[in-house]
Design a protein around this motif. Structure first.
Motif, mmCIF file in Angstrom:
data_model
loop_
_atom_site.group_PDB
_atom_site.id
_atom_site.type_symbol
_atom_site.label_atom_id
_atom_site.label_comp_id
_atom_site.label_asym_id
_atom_site.label_seq_id
_atom_site.Cartn_x
_atom_site.Cartn_y
_atom_site.Cartn_z
ATOM 1 N N THR A 61 0.824 -1.213 0.000
ATOM 2 C CA THR A 61 0.000 0.000 0.000
ATOM 3 C C THR A 61 0.858 1.264 0.000
ATOM 4 O OG1 THR A 61 -0.188 -0.129 2.417
ATOM 5 C CG2 THR A 61 -1.982 -1.114 1.125
ATOM 6 N N ALA A 62 2.158 1.105 -0.234
ATOM 7 C CA ALA A 62 3.090 2.241 -0.192
ATOM 8 C C ALA A 62 2.912 3.203 -1.356
ATOM 9 C CB ALA A 62 4.531 1.739 -0.155
ATOM 10 N N MET A 63 2.352 2.727 -2.446
ATOM 11 C CA MET A 63 2.098 3.596 -3.594
ATOM 12 C C MET A 63 0.812 3.135 -4.258
ATOM 13 S SD MET A 63 5.027 2.303 -6.303
ATOM 14 C CE MET A 63 6.344 2.831 -5.237
ATOM 15 N N PRO A 64 0.159 4.031 -4.984
ATOM 16 C CA PRO A 64 -1.123 3.675 -5.603
ATOM 17 C C PRO A 64 -0.949 2.745 -6.804
ATOM 18 C CG PRO A 64 -0.485 5.886 -6.235
ATOM 19 C CD PRO A 64 0.533 5.421 -5.215
ATOM 20 N N ILE A 65 -2.047 2.121 -7.174
ATOM 21 C CA ILE A 65 -2.057 1.323 -8.405
ATOM 22 C C ILE A 65 -1.719 2.255 -9.568
ATOM 23 C CG2 ILE A 65 -3.538 0.034 -10.001
ATOM 24 C CD1 ILE A 65 -2.895 -1.646 -7.580
ATOM 25 N N GLY A 66 -2.338 3.410 -9.613
ATOM 26 C CA GLY A 66 -1.982 4.462 -10.560
ATOM 27 C C GLY A 66 -2.383 4.214 -11.994
ATOM 28 N N ALA A 67 -2.105 5.214 -12.814
ATOM 29 C CA ALA A 67 -2.465 5.193 -14.224
ATOM 30 C C ALA A 67 -1.676 4.146 -15.001
ATOM 31 C CB ALA A 67 -2.241 6.578 -14.831
ATOM 32 N N ASP A 68 -0.559 3.695 -14.441
ATOM 33 C CA ASP A 68 0.260 2.689 -15.132
ATOM 34 C C ASP A 68 -0.265 1.271 -14.905
ATOM 35 O OD1 ASP A 68 0.982 2.141 -12.515
ATOM 36 O OD2 ASP A 68 3.122 2.473 -12.809
ATOM 37 N N ARG A 81 4.114 -2.934 -8.711
ATOM 38 C CA ARG A 81 4.609 -4.301 -8.875
ATOM 39 C C ARG A 81 6.138 -4.329 -8.933
ATOM 40 N NH1 ARG A 81 -0.330 -4.159 -11.099
ATOM 41 N NH2 ARG A 81 -1.738 -5.868 -10.644
ATOM 42 N N ALA A 82 6.737 -3.346 -9.561
ATOM 43 C CA ALA A 82 8.206 -3.259 -9.594
ATOM 44 C C ALA A 82 8.746 -3.049 -8.178
ATOM 45 C CB ALA A 82 8.663 -2.129 -10.514
#
Length: 186
Positions: A109-116, A122-123
């Motif tokens: 949960t450290a970063m959003p799923i986002g537009a990518d 995942r990286a």
């Protein structure tokens, strides 16, 4: 191999873990320790809905995994020791799949799923897994073993996206005497 959790509800899955010491010990490797229940969560919490919470495991940071409500399938809320928390899965098996399949809930949960489409997340998770493998060389084999014995699905893809959707659900934000916890999403 047949799916060992086929037809098993949350209570039966939890009972299997509690009654099988080697499974409970395997889950400790993934920072899901049922023995930590004796200590309880770091503070009393409730949900705005008033549904009961049952702690089923804790992690090394003092966080608690808590089942919500009653019934054969129950949502799982994470209550962090640093004032962050929320829904992580709509059922216990999916919560375990996340715990076993990800470096940890905090990393996921450290970063959003986002537009990518979640490529950056995942990286990041692949990098945290690589760091884990440095001192836990059997990580991948232990994950396979846990998934097989508990009938868990892979944590990537739809389940990772479901974690983010669940964590955004304000109805499941833990509340202490000091107010609502912060979202786990960054």
């Amino acid at each position: 191999m047949t799916d060992p959790s086929e037809g098993i509800n949350d209570e039966k899955l939890l009972a299997r873990i509690r009654s099988t010491p080697w499974i409970a010990e395997l889950l400790v490797l993934f920072d899901f320790d049922i023995a930590r229940v004796a200590d309880g969560p770091v503070e009393e919490v409730r949900l705005e809905t008033g549904e009961p919470l049952e702690m089923v495991a804790g992690d090394g940071t003092g966080g608690a995994f808590m089942l919500v409500g009653s019934g054969p399938t129950r949502p799982v809320v994470y209550v962090g020791s640093e004032g962050e928390g929320g829904l992580i899965a709509t059922n216990f098996a999916d919560a375990l799949a996340l715990v076993v399949g990800l470096s940890n809930i905090h990393d996921a949960t450290a970063m959003p799923i986002g537009a990518d489409g979640g490529a950056a997340l995942r990286a990041w998770l692949a990098k945290t897994d690589d760091e884990l493998r440095e001192y836990w060389p059997t990580l991948d084999e232990d994950r396979v073993r846990a998934r097989e014995v508990l009938g868990l699905r892979e944590a990537d893809g739809p389940l990772l996206e479901a974690l983010h959707a669940a964590a955004a659900d304000e109805r499941y934000r833990p509340i202490s005497e000091y107010g609502p916890y912060e979202s786990m999403l960054r």
